[in-house]
Design an enzyme around this catalytic site. Structure first.
Site, PDB file in Angstrom:
ATOM      1  CG  HIS A 185      34.629  40.938  50.738  1.00  0.00           C
ATOM      2  ND1 HIS A 185      35.586  41.199  49.954  1.00  0.00           N
ATOM      3  CD2 HIS A 185      35.109  40.426  51.941  1.00  0.00           C
ATOM      4  CE1 HIS A 185      36.789  41.127  50.398  1.00  0.00           C
ATOM      5  NE2 HIS A 185      36.494  40.526  51.639  1.00  0.00           N
TER       6      HIS A 185
ATOM      7  N   GLY B  63      42.138  42.756  50.833  1.00  0.00           N
ATOM      8  CA  GLY B  63      43.662  42.001  50.551  1.00  0.00           C
ATOM      9  C   GLY B  63      44.016  41.391  51.784  1.00  0.00           C
TER      10      GLY B  63
ATOM     11  CB  CYS C  64      37.746  43.859  53.052  1.00  0.00           C
ATOM     12  SG  CYS C  64      38.146  42.356  54.197  1.00  0.00           S
ATOM     13  CE1 TYR C  65      45.621  45.827  54.714  1.00  0.00           C
ATOM     14  CE2 TYR C  65      45.403  47.297  52.978  1.00  0.00           C
ATOM     15  CZ  TYR C  65      46.159  46.753  54.236  1.00  0.00           C
ATOM     16  OH  TYR C  65      47.348  47.195  54.228  1.00  0.00           O
TER      17      TYR C  65
ATOM     18  CE  LYS D  52      35.932  33.614  26.441  1.00  0.00           C
ATOM     19  NZ  LYS D  52      37.069  33.098  25.449  1.00  0.00           N
TER      20      LYS D  52
ATOM     21  CD  GLU E  67      34.007  42.445  46.840  1.00  0.00           C
ATOM     22  OE1 GLU E  67      35.405  42.147  47.095  1.00  0.00           O
ATOM     23  OE2 GLU E  67      33.559  43.110  47.366  1.00  0.00           O
TER      24      GLU E  67
ATOM     25  CB  SER F 187      41.897  30.029  17.550  1.00  0.00           C
ATOM     26  OG  SER F 187      41.093  30.665  18.096  1.00  0.00           O
ATOM     27  N   GLY F 188      39.098  30.434  15.448  1.00  0.00           N
ATOM     28  CA  GLY F 188      37.755  29.963  15.496  1.00  0.00           C
ATOM     29  C   GLY F 188      37.201  30.177  17.225  1.00  0.00           C
ATOM     30  N   GLY F 189      37.802  30.719  18.042  1.00  0.00           N
ATOM     31  CA  GLY F 189      37.527  30.837  19.338  1.00  0.00           C
ATOM     32  C   GLY F 189      36.641  32.119  19.287  1.00  0.00           C
ATOM     33  CB  VAL F 190      34.628  33.793  22.077  1.00  0.00           C
ATOM     34  CG1 VAL F 190      34.153  35.159  22.298  1.00  0.00           C
ATOM     35  CG2 VAL F 190      33.835  32.736  22.052  1.00  0.00           C
ATOM     36  CG  ASP F 191      39.050  35.526  23.836  1.00  0.00           C
ATOM     37  OD1 ASP F 191      37.873  35.814  23.950  1.00  0.00           O
ATOM     38  OD2 ASP F 191      39.728  34.829  24.672  1.00  0.00           O
ATOM     39  CB  SER F 192      40.951  34.727  17.598  1.00  0.00           C
ATOM     40  OG  SER F 192      40.117  33.420  17.165  1.00  0.00           O
ATOM     41  CB  SER F 193      35.795  35.062  16.242  1.00  0.00           C
ATOM     42  OG  SER F 193      36.076  33.657  15.943  1.00  0.00           O
TER      43      SER F 193
END
Length: 517
Positions: free
Chosen positions: A172, A55, A82-83, A372, A174, A226-232
């Site tokens: 870090h 942070g 870290c923090y 995603k 990560e 919409s045809g996008g990944v998420d809505s599909s």
């Protein structure tokens, strides 16, 4: 239920990467702001381990963030980063001071002793590359801790309390700039905390289906496709859960890429047998966009029209109780960030914002726990075709913002669709599609003189864009070889009547954005 790890967020820019690394090792985790957690919520979450993020604050400041005391009394392993290391040490009786030697960027840690974090990764006596980003540093350890790694700017770069299973690092692990960081995190979650690593997308799918059935009951759900990944993926998942209780509405604004509308309808209506309303509203959208050149006006017009048309189609269906949305985990994290605040609007974003309030429906958001890349994995688990699941990001306003600074017409859309299809086809043929975050063509608001055959031409110029990125926040242009670009240019000019000049955009983000408008 799978093992769960809790990540307490102290405002680091890379906290999400901790979650990504943990999930990649098969362990489910969630990020919660440090000030939204107490003894009761900790007990309810029942984590197998807790990670304290980095942070921007200084522990030396009286008002700086602290971990709830229950974190250290719950009896589970704790890792401070870290923090997170600094507040752990301060809260447990150690000391933190501003450093006279700051470390930002690549650094090297001397491994002076073995510990459970290092098993099979780093050996005593070694020198290992890490990524540092700190000014303050620990100067005295709490009781029960020992130093296992040091660096030039951090005498306690890695510390361990083996009895309590508390570990902390100043660097870090990560980020990719700490080459073995993911293995260190896996040692903590698997070896120290005893997580089994059994969290899979197949398991998530089964849990999500059960949750959807419990939430929806016998109600009806409407989903804007919409045809996008998420809505599909949302549509396919909810359909698997409740079948005909779901109706999808695909508002076709006429601004999709070549053949995409036909693909969306074919996949969901024919292959998945989903109740699908296909509303061809292209005349309406193009009519409203006539004469419009300002990018924000285009976006807001398209977003507002989308909501109007969607709402109208929903009323025709009648009686939907729930609205399905493709909210992802990064959206959830950002919406509850303790340091959240107003930010500058670079571009307005097109979505179905405002619909739940207007339509008096409850939300179903089955992807709100996923990143995603995990959504793509779930899509494959559900049987969606790879060309849909692996599709590059595509803006809600579609090709309207890829015809910058000029009026949108059907003729220009047809020229752009053909050029873009050729470009993407050549990228796929070269095996480069998955190596690129996003690739597209822009029809420029200039016409140039050319010679085609023995005649003078005066046609449009277009720009090709291809970028590499991990999250879309920053991006670099893709370094195509000139032979590839020459092949694409030759095809576009020969096959797309209306274009006689092609350029390649080599602007990074920042200073540019990925899209032109």
């Amino acid at each position: 239920m799978s093992d769960r790890v809790l990540i307490l967020d102290f405002g680091s820019q890379v906290t999400q990467l901790i979650a990504r690394r943990v999930r990649e090792s098969g362990v489910y985790c969630e990020i919660h702001p440090f000030n939204r957690v107490n003894a009761e919520s900790l007990a309810q979450f029942a984590p197998k381990a807790i990670i304290l993020s980095g942070g921007p604050s200084s522990v030396a400041e009286a008002s700086s963030p602290r971990a709830p005391e229950a974190v250290f009394t719950l009896g589970v392993p704790v890792l401070g980063i870290c923090y997170g290391q600094q507040t752990m040490c301060e809260q447990l009786g150690g000391k933190v001071e501003p450093g006279d030697h700051r470390e930002f960027g690549r650094a090297y840690v001397d491994i002076i002793d073995d510990c459970a974090l290092f098993t099979g990764v780093w050996a005593k006596g070694g020198k290992e590359q890490v990524w540092m980003s700190h000014g303050d540093r620990v100067t005295a350890l709490p009781d029960g801790f020992r130093v296992v790694g040091t660096s030039e700017g951090a005498p306690f770069a890695a510390i361990a309390n083996d009895q309590r299973r508390f570990y902390a690092v100043q660097f870090h692990p990560e980020v990719v700039h700490t080459p073995h960081g993911a293995q260190l995190l896996k040692n903590f979650t698997h070896n120290v905390a005893g997580c089994t690593g059994d969290w899979t997308m197949a398991a998530f799918k089964d849990q999500a289906i059960a949750k959807i059935r419990q939430q929806v009951g016998k109600g009806k759900v409407i989903c804007g496709l919409s045809g996008g990944v998420d809505s599909s993926v949302v549509a396919a998942l909810i359909h698997e859960a409740i079948g005909d209780q779901l109706t999808c509405v695909y508002v076709d604004h006429g601004l999709m890429r070549l053949g995409e509308s036909e693909q969306v309808v074919s996949v969901f209506r024919d292959r998945f047998n989903i109740n699908l309303v296909h509303k061809d509203a292209s005349d309406l959208f193009l009519g409203r966009l006539a004469g419009m050149t300002d990018p924000e006006q285009k976006r807001k017009t398209i977003g507002g029209l989308f909501i109007d048309v969607f709402e109208e189609e929903a009323k025709r269906i009648g009686g939907a109780d729930f609205l399905a949305q493709g909210t992802l985990y990064p959206d959830v994290i950002e919406s509850v960030s303790f340091i959240g605040g107003p930010s500058v609007t670079i571009k307005s974003h097109h979505n179905v914002g405002g619909l739940p309030e207007r339509m008096n429906m409850k939300l179903v958001e089955p992807l709100r726990e996923l990143f995603k890349d995990e959504v793509r994995e779930l899509g494959r688990e559900l049987g969606l075709p790879d060309e849909m699941v692996g599709r590059h990001p595509f803006p809600g306003p579609g090709l309207a913002i890829r015809i910058p600074g000029q009026e949108i017409t059907r003729d220009k859309l047809e020229i752009l669709k053909k050029a873009d299809a050729i470009y993407l086809e050549e990228i796929r043929n070269a095996g480069l599609y998955d190596a690129i975050w996003q690739a597209f063509t822009v029809l420029l608001p200039v016409r140039t003189v050319g010679v085609m055959g023995d005649s003078r031409s005066y046609d449009y110029a277009c720009a090709l864009r291809a970028v590499t990125s991990t999250d879309g926040m920053t991006a670099d242009f893709y370094p195509f070889d000139m032979a590839f670009l020459g092949r694409v240019v030759n095809r576009i000019i020969n096959e797309c009547k209306g274009i006689n000049r092609v350029t390649y955009d080599v602007t990074s983000k920042p200073p540019g954005t990925i899209e032109w408008e």
